[in-house]
Motif scaffolding. Structure first.
Motif, PDB file in Angstrom:
ATOM      1  N   LYS A 164      -6.453   6.613  14.475  1.00 36.06           N
ATOM      2  CA  LYS A 164      -6.186   5.180  14.692  1.00 36.06           C
ATOM      3  C   LYS A 164      -5.113   4.993  15.775  1.00 36.06           C
ATOM      4  CE  LYS A 164      -3.707   1.413  12.631  1.00 36.06           C
ATOM      5  NZ  LYS A 164      -2.773   0.993  11.612  1.00 36.06           N
ATOM      6  N   MET A 223       3.361  -5.193   6.141  1.00 38.45           N
ATOM      7  CA  MET A 223       3.019  -3.767   6.227  1.00 38.45           C
ATOM      8  C   MET A 223       1.548  -3.629   5.844  1.00 38.45           C
ATOM      9  SD  MET A 223       4.412  -1.161   7.267  1.00 38.45           S
ATOM     10  CE  MET A 223       4.442   0.604   7.329  1.00 38.45           C
ATOM     11  N   VAL A 224       0.690  -4.071   6.747  1.00 32.58           N
ATOM     12  CA  VAL A 224      -0.753  -4.131   6.479  1.00 32.58           C
ATOM     13  C   VAL A 224      -1.497  -3.239   7.479  1.00 32.58           C
ATOM     14  CG1 VAL A 224      -0.663  -6.406   5.378  1.00 32.58           C
ATOM     15  CG2 VAL A 224      -0.918  -6.268   7.851  1.00 32.58           C
ATOM     16  N   PRO A 225      -2.795  -2.971   7.255  1.00 29.36           N
ATOM     17  CA  PRO A 225      -3.442  -1.929   8.072  1.00 29.36           C
ATOM     18  C   PRO A 225      -3.530  -2.209   9.583  1.00 29.36           C
ATOM     19  CG  PRO A 225      -4.707  -2.342   6.071  1.00 29.36           C
ATOM     20  CD  PRO A 225      -3.648  -3.390   6.141  1.00 29.36           C
ATOM     21  N   THR A 259       1.440  -0.532  12.214  1.00 28.52           N
ATOM     22  CA  THR A 259       1.151   0.024  13.542  1.00 28.52           C
ATOM     23  C   THR A 259      -0.096  -0.678  14.060  1.00 28.52           C
ATOM     24  OG1 THR A 259       1.968   2.148  12.745  1.00 28.52           O
ATOM     25  CG2 THR A 259       0.782   2.152  14.844  1.00 28.52           C
ATOM     26  N   LEU A 290      -5.495   8.320  10.276  1.00 30.57           N
ATOM     27  CA  LEU A 290      -4.427   7.455  10.803  1.00 30.57           C
ATOM     28  C   LEU A 290      -3.975   7.948  12.179  1.00 30.57           C
ATOM     29  CD1 LEU A 290      -2.123   6.482   7.789  1.00 30.57           C
ATOM     30  CD2 LEU A 290      -3.727   5.045   9.047  1.00 30.57           C
ATOM     31  N   GLY A 347       0.828  -1.220   0.000  1.00 34.02           N
ATOM     32  CA  GLY A 347       0.000   0.000   0.000  1.00 34.02           C
ATOM     33  C   GLY A 347       0.852   1.255   0.000  1.00 34.02           C
ATOM     34  N   GLN A 348       0.319   2.314   0.608  1.00 35.95           N
ATOM     35  CA  GLN A 348       0.982   3.634   0.635  1.00 35.95           C
ATOM     36  C   GLN A 348       2.434   3.530   1.091  1.00 35.95           C
ATOM     37  OE1 GLN A 348      -0.252   6.712   0.090  1.00 35.95           O
ATOM     38  NE2 GLN A 348      -2.381   6.194  -0.258  1.00 35.95           N
ATOM     39  N   MET A 349       2.648   2.769   2.164  1.00 28.79           N
ATOM     40  CA  MET A 349       3.997   2.644   2.731  1.00 28.79           C
ATOM     41  C   MET A 349       4.758   1.481   2.083  1.00 28.79           C
ATOM     42  SD  MET A 349       4.304   4.927   5.200  1.00 28.79           S
ATOM     43  CE  MET A 349       5.603   4.357   6.281  1.00 28.79           C
ATOM     44  N   ASP A 357       0.159  -8.901  -2.176  1.00 27.46           N
ATOM     45  CA  ASP A 357      -0.851  -8.030  -1.571  1.00 27.46           C
ATOM     46  C   ASP A 357      -2.190  -8.715  -1.819  1.00 27.46           C
ATOM     47  OD1 ASP A 357      -1.070  -4.727  -0.815  1.00 27.46           O
ATOM     48  OD2 ASP A 357      -2.919  -5.726  -1.464  1.00 27.46           O
ATOM     49  N   SER A 358      -3.117  -8.584  -0.860  1.00 24.35           N
ATOM     50  CA  SER A 358      -4.409  -9.260  -1.022  1.00 24.35           C
ATOM     51  C   SER A 358      -5.204  -8.662  -2.186  1.00 24.35           C
ATOM     52  CB  SER A 358      -5.218  -9.204   0.281  1.00 24.35           C
ATOM     53  OG  SER A 358      -5.313  -7.874   0.703  1.00 24.35           O
ATOM     54  N   VAL A 359      -4.812  -7.458  -2.624  1.00 20.46           N
ATOM     55  CA  VAL A 359      -5.420  -6.883  -3.834  1.00 20.46           C
ATOM     56  C   VAL A 359      -4.460  -7.184  -4.993  1.00 20.46           C
ATOM     57  CG1 VAL A 359      -6.164  -4.725  -4.935  1.00 20.46           C
ATOM     58  CG2 VAL A 359      -6.516  -5.054  -2.470  1.00 20.46           C
ATOM     59  N   PHE A 401       0.491  12.941   6.872  1.00 17.16           N
ATOM     60  CA  PHE A 401      -0.017  11.875   7.740  1.00 17.16           C
ATOM     61  C   PHE A 401      -1.488  12.189   8.010  1.00 17.16           C
ATOM     62  CE2 PHE A 401      -0.164   9.815  12.086  1.00 17.16           C
ATOM     63  CZ  PHE A 401      -0.120   8.518  11.594  1.00 17.16           C
TER      64      PHE A 401
HETATM   65  P1  NAD Z   1      -2.483   1.023   3.134  1.00 22.85           P
HETATM   66  O1  NAD Z   1      -3.911   0.742   3.456  1.00 22.85           O
HETATM   67  O2  NAD Z   1      -2.162   2.039   2.104  1.00 22.85           O
HETATM   68  O3  NAD Z   1      -1.771  -0.345   2.681  1.00 22.85           O
HETATM   69  C1  NAD Z   1      -2.018  -1.585   3.263  1.00 22.85           C
HETATM   70  C2  NAD Z   1      -1.886  -2.641   2.184  1.00 22.85           C
HETATM   71  O4  NAD Z   1      -2.060  -3.913   2.813  1.00 22.85           O
HETATM   72  C3  NAD Z   1      -2.965  -2.533   1.101  1.00 22.85           C
HETATM   73  O5  NAD Z   1      -2.374  -2.567  -0.174  1.00 22.85           O
HETATM   74  C4  NAD Z   1      -3.857  -3.756   1.344  1.00 22.85           C
HETATM   75  O6  NAD Z   1      -4.432  -4.266   0.162  1.00 22.85           O
HETATM   76  C5  NAD Z   1      -2.872  -4.722   1.964  1.00 22.85           C
HETATM   77  N1  NAD Z   1      -3.487  -5.757   2.781  1.00 22.85           N
HETATM   78  C6  NAD Z   1      -4.509  -5.633   3.668  1.00 22.85           C
HETATM   79  N2  NAD Z   1      -4.780  -6.813   4.227  1.00 22.85           N
HETATM   80  C7  NAD Z   1      -3.915  -7.707   3.679  1.00 22.85           C
HETATM   81  C8  NAD Z   1      -3.724  -9.107   3.841  1.00 22.85           C
HETATM   82  N3  NAD Z   1      -4.451  -9.818   4.689  1.00 22.85           N
HETATM   83  N4  NAD Z   1      -2.761  -9.701   3.103  1.00 22.85           N
HETATM   84  C9  NAD Z   1      -2.015  -8.989   2.248  1.00 22.85           C
HETATM   85  N5  NAD Z   1      -2.157  -7.656   2.051  1.00 22.85           N
HETATM   86  C10 NAD Z   1      -3.099  -7.040   2.760  1.00 22.85           C
HETATM   87  O7  NAD Z   1      -1.776   1.384   4.528  1.00 22.85           O
HETATM   88  P2  NAD Z   1      -0.387   2.133   4.750  1.00 22.85           P
HETATM   89  O8  NAD Z   1      -0.603   3.595   4.826  1.00 22.85           O
HETATM   90  O9  NAD Z   1       0.629   1.582   3.813  1.00 22.85           O
HETATM   91  O10 NAD Z   1      -0.060   1.665   6.247  1.00 22.85           O
HETATM   92  C11 NAD Z   1       0.311   0.343   6.536  1.00 22.85           C
HETATM   93  C12 NAD Z   1       0.622   0.270   8.022  1.00 22.85           C
HETATM   94  O11 NAD Z   1       1.663   1.189   8.339  1.00 22.85           O
HETATM   95  C13 NAD Z   1      -0.568   0.648   8.921  1.00 22.85           C
HETATM   96  O12 NAD Z   1      -0.540  -0.143  10.062  1.00 22.85           O
HETATM   97  C14 NAD Z   1      -0.280   2.109   9.248  1.00 22.85           C
HETATM   98  O13 NAD Z   1      -0.856   2.529  10.476  1.00 22.85           O
HETATM   99  C15 NAD Z   1       1.239   2.107   9.334  1.00 22.85           C
HETATM  100  N6  NAD Z   1       1.859   3.392   9.074  1.00 22.85           N
HETATM  101  C16 NAD Z   1       1.376   4.207   8.108  1.00 22.85           C
HETATM  102  C17 NAD Z   1       1.996   5.442   7.894  1.00 22.85           C
HETATM  103  C18 NAD Z   1       1.491   6.382   6.821  1.00 22.85           C
HETATM  104  O14 NAD Z   1       1.887   7.562   6.832  1.00 22.85           O
HETATM  105  N7  NAD Z   1       0.660   5.924   5.885  1.00 22.85           N
HETATM  106  C19 NAD Z   1       3.099   5.825   8.671  1.00 22.85           C
HETATM  107  C20 NAD Z   1       3.587   4.937   9.634  1.00 22.85           C
HETATM  108  C21 NAD Z   1       2.957   3.730   9.836  1.00 22.85           C
END
Ligand code: NAD
Length: 364
Positions: free
Chosen positions: A297, A104-106, A140, A294, A33-35, A57-59, A290
């Motif tokens: 969360k 690195m999932v939600p 996180t 989030l 995902g994003q990260m 990735d699940s998508v 950010f």
């Molecule tokens: P996101 O939603 O953009 O990405 C998550 C990815 O995980 C998605 O592509 C989703 O399809 C995939 N996913 C979900 N369930 C899955 C599964 N069961 N199997 C495989 N893939 C799966 O989230 P993000 O922003 O990349 O954040 C990921 C984690 O990092 C979160 O816990 C978030 O709190 C933490 N984080 C995010 C940031 C930020 O600025 N975005 C900063 C620090 C920490």
């Protein structure tokens, strides 16, 4: 590093290790995902001669997009990258047992299901107990869930490890490979050279936070709780300054050298135009950065984890209340947390004391 072939394990009791190369590492990455897309890209770009990277990735479109994007940009390593169709294929469709799998999932429930599926597959398909697979969770999530997953891994395959390694630095840090990792390790010498090599591909700092599993997350949640609370205080203070009729740009510069100074008031200043060269979210209508949902969360994770540890957070309920309310408005929830300054400006107190969101609903 040496690698054992799972096929070898299935067909013979003699384990054949190759020790000819020091650059032989199998990486797995789950969650693009994003990260994750940026973190996995840095691993891909920095693969050593015989390293391999397996992604999932699940998508499926997210995996396809990732593979296409990185191989077009850097075809050199394309033969070292494999997209996997399922989580169980991490144990069946790879050339040898994985050394590291980064998740690195939600949320906690996603980490739990990913880890359970991979560990169950290893149990079913075979693994070498001498060969340690380490799952690095950079998501996180709440501490009790992470501890539960750690216990599950250790009870199921004691030789394997599950380490909480959350990050700070956000999407910009992930993109620039400048993330900070918070690790449940006592000292930097407790972090293995191979893990250090992996983390250095994605980030710049490694902070050992303590010997017990979950201390990395504890550091992450403590810091993000502080960020969330100071962010509301900064937004409130700047709205107060506005009400007083102050020149807000000058006020922001004063705060930057005064006792109100914080990351939220300076490095992520909510007043547009104060630091035009810094490319802050405030200068692009609070887009990127950010996002507020989030931040919410993390406040929820900090308060619920604190409760489970018997610690009352004095500003926890207050913070949670206002982030809950802010996130009722999608235009606030999905923009950088500095937008709370703008949102507080939309709130008015009615004569009966109720707080009215002039662009949304009523907040008790
Ligand atoms: P996101 O939603 O953009 O990405 C998550 C990815 O995980 C998605 O592509 C989703 O399809 C995939 N996913 C979900 N369930 C899955 C599964 N069961 N199997 C495989 N893939 C799966 O989230 P993000 O922003 O990349 O954040 C990921 C984690 O990092 C979160 O816990 C978030 O709190 C933490 N984080 C995010 C940031 C930020 O600025 N975005 C900063 C620090 C920490």
């Amino acid at each position: 590093m040496y690698r054992i072939s799972l096929n070898t394990l299935k067909t013979t009791t003699t384990r054949q290790f190759s020790t000819t190369s020091t650059n032989l590492v199998n990486y797995g990455f789950v969650g693009l995902g994003q990260m994750g897309q940026h973190m996995a890209k840095h691993i891909y770009n920095n693969l050593e001669q015989d390293d391999q990277l397996y992604v999932y990735d699940s998508v499926p479109e997210a995996t396809d997009k990732f593979v296409l994007g990185v191989t077009e940009e850097n075809p050199t390593n394309s033969l070292k990258l494999t997209k996997l169709p399922t989580l169980s294929s991490f144990t069946t469709d790879v050339d040898g047992q994985l050394d590291f799998i980064v998740t690195m999932v939600p949320e906690g429930k996603h980490v739990k299901s990913v880890v359970e599926e991979i560990i169950t597959s290893y149990k079913q398909n075979g693994y070498s107990p001498e060969y340690k697979t380490t799952i690095i969770d950079s998501s996180t999530i709440d501490i009790p869930t992470s501890q539960e997953i750690h216990k599950y891994v250790k009870e199921t395959i004691p030789e394997f490890d599950f380490i909480d390694a959350p990050v700070s630095g956000g999407v910009a840090g992930a993109r620039k490979a400048s993330l900070s990792f918070m690790l449940s390790r006592d000292t930097i010498s407790d972090v293995s050279p191979a893990l250090t090599t992996l983390l250095n591909k994605m980030g710049k700092n490694i902070f050992p936070c303590g010997s017990k599993h979950g201390t990395g997350l504890a550091a992450k949640l403590s810091n993000n709780y502080l960020l969330a609370i100071t962010n509301i205080a900064v937004a409130d203070s700047f709205q107060l300054a506005k009400t007083f009729g102050l020149n807000l740009q000058n006020y922001a510069k004063l705060v930057a050298v005064s006792t109100g100074k914080s990351w939220a008031s300076v490095d992520n200043c909510p007043i547009p135009g104060v630091y035009p060269d810094a490319n802050l979210p405030a200068d692009v209508n609070y887009n990127g950065g950010f996002i507020t949902k989030l931040t919410r969360k993390d406040v929820v994770l900090a308060t619920t984890s604190a409760e489970k540890f018997g610690r009352f957070l004095f500003l926890g309920d207050v913070g949670r209340h206002w982030y809950d309310k802010a996130c009722e408005r999608p235009d606030i929830a999905n923009r950088d947390l500095a937008v709370l300054y703008e949102w507080l400006g939309d709130l008015k107190q009615a004569e009966n004391g109720d707080i009215i969101d002039t662009k949304g609903g009523e907040h008790k």
